[in-house]
Motif scaffolding. Sequence first.
Motif, mmCIF file in Angstrom:
data_model
loop_
_atom_site.group_PDB
_atom_site.id
_atom_site.type_symbol
_atom_site.label_atom_id
_atom_site.label_comp_id
_atom_site.label_asym_id
_atom_site.label_seq_id
_atom_site.Cartn_x
_atom_site.Cartn_y
_atom_site.Cartn_z
ATOM 1 N N UNK A 354 -20.269 4.009 -0.190
ATOM 2 C CA UNK A 354 -20.283 5.393 1.268
ATOM 3 C C UNK A 354 -19.290 4.903 2.612
ATOM 4 N N UNK A 355 -18.885 6.366 2.289
ATOM 5 C CA UNK A 355 -17.290 6.396 3.577
ATOM 6 C C UNK A 355 -17.627 5.722 4.572
ATOM 7 N N UNK A 356 -19.195 5.816 4.681
ATOM 8 C CA UNK A 356 -19.249 5.546 5.781
ATOM 9 C C UNK A 356 -19.255 3.346 6.488
ATOM 10 N N UNK A 357 -18.993 2.723 5.116
ATOM 11 C CA UNK A 357 -19.147 1.954 4.833
ATOM 12 C C UNK A 357 -17.350 0.712 5.053
ATOM 13 N N UNK A 358 -17.754 -0.612 5.116
ATOM 14 C CA UNK A 358 -15.973 -1.070 5.443
ATOM 15 C C UNK A 358 -16.359 -1.649 4.024
ATOM 16 N N UNK A 359 -17.383 -1.606 3.111
ATOM 17 C CA UNK A 359 -17.040 -2.354 1.607
ATOM 18 C C UNK A 359 -15.347 -2.074 1.037
ATOM 19 N N UNK A 360 -14.882 -2.896 -0.410
ATOM 20 C CA UNK A 360 -13.900 -2.817 -0.844
ATOM 21 C C UNK A 360 -14.239 -1.220 -1.715
ATOM 22 N N UNK A 361 -14.974 -1.169 -2.636
ATOM 23 C CA UNK A 361 -14.887 -0.160 -2.975
ATOM 24 C C UNK A 361 -15.591 1.276 -3.042
ATOM 25 N N UNK A 362 -15.989 0.985 -1.501
ATOM 26 C CA UNK A 362 -15.774 2.531 0.127
ATOM 27 C C UNK A 362 -14.410 2.536 -0.424
ATOM 28 N N UNK A 363 -13.444 1.700 0.083
ATOM 29 C CA UNK A 363 -12.562 2.273 0.663
ATOM 30 C C UNK A 363 -11.215 2.481 -0.541
ATOM 31 N N UNK A 364 -11.709 1.890 -1.559
ATOM 32 C CA UNK A 364 -11.003 2.344 -3.276
ATOM 33 C C UNK A 364 -11.602 4.019 -3.328
ATOM 34 N N UNK A 365 -13.139 3.657 -3.341
ATOM 35 C CA UNK A 365 -13.167 5.622 -3.593
ATOM 36 C C UNK A 365 -12.392 6.354 -2.902
ATOM 37 N N UNK A 366 -12.025 6.070 -1.832
ATOM 38 C CA UNK A 366 -11.621 7.706 -0.166
ATOM 39 C C UNK A 366 -10.429 7.424 -0.737
ATOM 40 N N UNK A 367 -9.798 6.151 -0.754
ATOM 41 C CA UNK A 367 -8.313 6.371 -1.760
ATOM 42 C C UNK A 367 -7.487 5.743 -0.521
ATOM 43 N N UNK A 495 -19.246 11.176 5.290
ATOM 44 C CA UNK A 495 -20.564 11.555 4.213
ATOM 45 C C UNK A 495 -20.956 12.702 4.207
ATOM 46 N N UNK A 496 -19.977 13.981 5.072
ATOM 47 C CA UNK A 496 -20.787 14.963 5.004
ATOM 48 C C UNK A 496 -19.666 15.667 3.640
ATOM 49 N N UNK A 497 -20.078 16.786 3.357
ATOM 50 C CA UNK A 497 -19.611 17.742 2.516
ATOM 51 C C UNK A 497 -19.162 19.132 2.635
ATOM 52 N N UNK A 498 -17.335 18.961 2.525
ATOM 53 C CA UNK A 498 -16.910 20.342 2.858
ATOM 54 C C UNK A 498 -16.595 20.679 1.930
ATOM 55 N N UNK A 499 -16.386 22.412 1.357
ATOM 56 C CA UNK A 499 -16.650 23.593 0.848
ATOM 57 C C UNK A 499 -15.169 24.199 1.112
ATOM 58 N N UNK A 500 -14.590 24.970 -0.002
ATOM 59 C CA UNK A 500 -13.875 25.430 0.196
ATOM 60 C C UNK A 500 -13.121 26.024 -1.156
ATOM 61 N N UNK A 501 -11.630 26.547 -0.731
ATOM 62 C CA UNK A 501 -11.123 26.153 -2.286
ATOM 63 C C UNK A 501 -9.880 25.895 -1.858
#
Length: 540
Positions: A354-367, A495-501
Motif C-alpha cells: 500500500x503506498x501509505x506504507x514505508x515498506x520496501x515493496x511499497x516504494x518499489x511498486x510506486x516507482x 491510495x485513492x484512485x484517479x481516473x483519466x485519459x
Amino acid sequence: MTIEEDAYRYAVKNASLHNGKASSGAIMGKIKALYPKLDIKKTMEIALEAVKKANGLEPVELKKEFEKFEKQGWELKPKEKEEKLPMLEWAKKEKVVTRYAPNPNGPFHLGNARTAVLSKDYAEKYNGKFILRFDDTDPKVKKPIANAEAIFKEDLNWLGCTPDETFFASDRLDIYYSYLKTALQKGYAYICQCKSEEWREKIKKKEACKCREIKPRKQHKLFEQMLKGEIKEGTAVIRIKTDLENKDPSVRDWWAAKIVDEAIHTNPKAMEKYVWPSYNFASAIDDHLLKVTLIIRGQEHEQNKTKQEFLYKHFGWEYPHCFHIGRIGLPGLMLSTSKIKEGIEKGLYSGWDDPRLGTICAFRRRGFKAEALKEALFDLGVNTNDSTIQWAKLIDLNKKLIEPESERMAFFEEPLQLDVHLAPEQNGKLIVNKKVFEKFKKGDVIRLRQLFNIKITKKDSLQVFADFVGTAKINKPIVGWFRERTDVEIVMDDNSKKLGIADMKIAGKEKGERVYFDGLGFCIVDSKEEKKVLLRFTHK
Ligand code: GLU
C-alpha cells in the motif's frame, strides 16, 4: 551535468563579472571544489576550454547564457561520492563479516533497511561477507510470516543487498540446545521455576532466587524434561547469570530460553520443539559461530550488547565490533511492523505494498529507485541519532534517476471533445483537457501542441468548436490534445484512485515503464487491461 558543462557555467559567470574576460585560474578553483579528485592537468585543460568558449561569446549571448545559469543557481557541492561512513581500522587484521538479522514476522521496511544497507556496504567495501539470518525463534507472539525468505530476498536483491549466505535460527535449535546444555553444566545459566512476579520482585532488589544455586546435575535433568515437553509452558525459563548489580534490571539474569507448548511455525522442522531460545541468546551464539565481526543494529538493541557480553565472557569469546544506529522516519509513512500488520488485517491498507506504507515493496511498486532510497540512507551516516528523511530530498534523489527514462505525455482527468472546422465540409475531432479549456472563451486563439492554431467559436460543457487559423508558431497558450483516448487509472500516494485519459502512447508501455503526466507528475505502469492502463503515482 558533465565537468565541461560545469566549467562552462562558471566561465560564463566569471566572464559576465569581468567585462567578457573570464580567467582560467578562477574557473579551476570552482572545478576543483566540484570535482576534488580530478587531477590538475585535466582541470586546467577543461578550464582553458571553458574560458575560450565563454570569452568568445558576443555580449548579448553572454548575457543570455548568464541569465540561464543564474536561474539554475550556482551550486558548489562536491559531485563525487564522499566517504560518509566511518572507516574500520580493525579491518586490516580481521575479516569483515556483517549480518542482517530480521525477525520475519512482518515486511521489510525502510526502518530496518538502514541496517541491511549499511551491513552490505561494509561487507562489500572490505571484501568481506554479508549474512542474512532470520531471527525466527518466536513461534507464539511474533510468528514468522509465510514465504519470508522469498519476500525478504526479493526486497534485499532489489536494494542491491544480496546476501552471501542465509540462515534460519529455527533450523539451528539443536545447536542452541547444545550451548544451553554447556551453560547449565558449567553454571553459566540456570533453570528458573519461580513465579515470574516473585522473580521480578527479587531481581529488582538485586537478589538471587534459589533456582540459581541448583546443582548442574539437577539442571541437566530439568533441561532434558523441558526438551521432551514434560514441563509446562510458563513454569520454567533458562536464565543467563549476569552481574546482579547491573544498573539495568532487565539485564540482570536475562532469559535465554523458554517453553512453548504449541509452537506455530512456518519451518516444519521446528514444529515439534518445546524449548525456544530468545533472539538475544540465539543471535549471540550465531554471531560467534558464524564469525560475525561487525554488528550493525538499531539503537533500541544496544542493551543486547550488555546482555550478550555476559554470555561471551562465560564462554571466553570475544564480542564483535558494533555500531548502533538511530531510528528513521519519513513523515506520513507507516513504519511500524505491528501497526502495518494490524492495519492490513483490519482492511485499512490494501496490502504490504500500500503506498501509505514505508515498506520496501511499497516504494518499489510506486516507482522509487533503490539507489534513491540507499542514497538517502547513506546520507544519514552511522550514528545513534533518530533521523527523519525529508520527502523533498528523497523525491529529488529519485527524480534525478527517473527523469531520463520517463516519457512526458498529456493526461486529462476529464476529456472534452474539440471539433475543429478545418475547411468547408472538413472537420477534425480531437480530445482536449476540460479543466484547461475552462479558462478559454469564445474568440480566444490557442495553439494545439505541435499541430496548428485554432480560434474558439462555441463552447458548452461537453464540446468546444473552433476554426483552424493557421500553422505558424504564435505567442498564445499551447494545449495538449489526443486523437484517440486511452483510459488510465492511477493509484495515488494516499491510495485513492484517479481516473483519466492519457496519450495513446501509454498503451504501448509495459509494466515498470515510467511516464511523466503533464499536470500530475511521475507515474509507473503497474499492469494493463484490455482497454485501460493501470499506473501508480510516484511523485510530482
Ligand atoms: N532480530 C532483531 C531485530 O529484528 C535484531 C537483533 C540484532 O541485530 O542483534 O531487530
